[in-house]
Write a protein that holds these residues in place. Sequence first.
Motif, PDB file in Angstrom:
ATOM      1  N   LYS A 135       0.832  -1.207   0.000  1.00 33.47           N
ATOM      2  CA  LYS A 135       0.000   0.000   0.000  1.00 33.47           C
ATOM      3  C   LYS A 135       0.866   1.257   0.000  1.00 33.47           C
ATOM      4  O   LYS A 135       0.553   2.247  -0.669  1.00 33.47           O
ATOM      5  N   ALA A 136       1.966   1.213   0.737  1.00 30.52           N
ATOM      6  CA  ALA A 136       2.885   2.359   0.765  1.00 30.52           C
ATOM      7  C   ALA A 136       3.466   2.606  -0.622  1.00 30.52           C
ATOM      8  O   ALA A 136       3.575   3.761  -1.064  1.00 30.52           O
ATOM      9  N   LEU A 137       3.844   1.551  -1.328  1.00 28.63           N
ATOM     10  CA  LEU A 137       4.361   1.707  -2.686  1.00 28.63           C
ATOM     11  C   LEU A 137       3.306   2.304  -3.608  1.00 28.63           C
ATOM     12  O   LEU A 137       3.599   3.210  -4.399  1.00 28.63           O
ATOM     13  N   ARG A 138       2.066   1.818  -3.501  1.00 30.56           N
ATOM     14  CA  ARG A 138       0.991   2.349  -4.351  1.00 30.56           C
ATOM     15  C   ARG A 138       0.742   3.825  -4.072  1.00 30.56           C
ATOM     16  O   ARG A 138       0.320   4.566  -4.966  1.00 30.56           O
ATOM     17  N   ALA A 139       1.002   4.248  -2.841  1.00 32.06           N
ATOM     18  CA  ALA A 139       0.763   5.642  -2.443  1.00 32.06           C
ATOM     19  C   ALA A 139       1.925   6.567  -2.813  1.00 32.06           C
ATOM     20  O   ALA A 139       1.914   7.746  -2.453  1.00 32.06           O
ATOM     21  N   GLY A 140       2.930   6.035  -3.493  1.00 31.54           N
ATOM     22  CA  GLY A 140       4.042   6.866  -3.929  1.00 31.54           C
ATOM     23  C   GLY A 140       5.156   7.000  -2.911  1.00 31.54           C
ATOM     24  O   GLY A 140       6.021   7.872  -3.044  1.00 31.54           O
ATOM     25  N   GLN A 141       5.158   6.122  -1.910  1.00 30.26           N
ATOM     26  CA  GLN A 141       6.181   6.207  -0.874  1.00 30.26           C
ATOM     27  C   GLN A 141       7.430   5.424  -1.273  1.00 30.26           C
ATOM     28  O   GLN A 141       7.406   4.576  -2.175  1.00 30.26           O
TER      29      GLN A 141
END
Length: 210
Positions: free
Chosen positions: A22-28
């Motif tokens: 989820k963090a990757l999907r959020a641009g993190q």
Amino acid sequence: MSELVHVHAETPQPRRIEKAAKALRAGQVIAYPTDSSYGLACAMGDKAAMERIRQIRGLDREHFFTLVCRDLSEIAQYAKVENPSFRLLKSATPGAYTFVLRASKQVPNWLAHPKRKTIGIRVPGHPVARAIVDALGEPFMTVTAVADDDRPLSEANDVREFFDRRIDMVVDSGATGVEPTTVVDLTSDIPKILRPGKGSAEAIGIEPDA
């Protein structure tokens, strides 16, 4: 400091893995364990996150990111794989190898190496790295997490302390090794070892001095 997420090294908890995805999907930008050392990662199509990693690592435009894939069939979507290379890839994945291949038309120009139009591909053997890419449902981009002296970081707490607020999350599953992946160039007829590392050249049928 960045968020610390503890994950079991051999049987990663799905909810915690999904948190990283989820963090990757959020641009993190996250740090995660691999079968070599810890790596920094961002979503494949996120140019802003890639630029953050470039700034964090002090990388120039010549330094290519590695694309972490789930399996051999996914590699074929993003790279041109000839029959001899296919057999080698099949024997070496998953594992501690990074393969340099010619980028396919699926790969945007800004994602491939700017001059050679190649891309680095990896299918990791570490259960946590594999779980993250499986949960994400698509490849993600990665570079090695290193300290100022170019020493690969193998402890989550060291990663968190060194990068501090410059990254968003550290996925901690304990210590990794520090030996880098073996980099294999598959852009010509004869496979060539560009960088020896953890993966054995002999195990995939390449002479060490090839």
